[in-house]
Design a protein around this motif. Structure first.
Motif: not given
Length: 134
Positions: A75-83, A85-90, A111-113
């Protein structure tokens, strides 16, 4: 053109020195530092500790390769940092992903995660359990 050349030279130098660290942006410091595939900088180590403390492996697997939840290596090959953070937060409650927005440990270390998981996804961190660079 000059920026691309400079970025390429920085990347080549990092690989030659035995550490791989993509830049978060042109003005930022490297996202993570890795030596020998499993020794990481202090902040990336905080990301690993946050991963463990939040028990993310219950759904995403001990190696971040997925179980009930998706593979974060993929997933993190294509998922932006913004997305991310949103996914983890929400969360993604419709898919079974809980929200961590009220977890100070997770949100203070988001950010570290991200850096830890991005290092795993990029292949720079070659195993899930890491040690801090001494």
């Amino acid at each position: 053109m000059m920026f691309r050349l400079n970025s390429l030279l920085v990347s080549i130098a990092a690989v030659a020195l035995g550490s791989v660290a993509p830049l978060a942006s042109a003005q930022d410091k490297p996202l993570y530092k890795v030596v020998d595939g499993y020794k990481v900088d202090a902040n990336t180590m905080k990301g690993f500790r946050t991963w463990r403390a939040a028990a993310c492996d219950r759904c995403h697997g001990a190696n971040q390769e997925g179980m009930v939840g998706p593979s974060l290596v993929t997933s993190l090959k294509t998922l932006s940092k913004e997305d991310f953070v949103k996914t983890v937060r929400d969360g993604r409650l419709d898919k079974g992903m809980q929200s961590f927005g009220s977890s100070p440990q997770v949100m203070d270390n988001i950010d570290h995660l991200y850096a830890y998981l991005k290092g795993r996804s990029d292949g720079a961190i070659t195993r899930s359990k890491v040690e801090e660079i001494q």
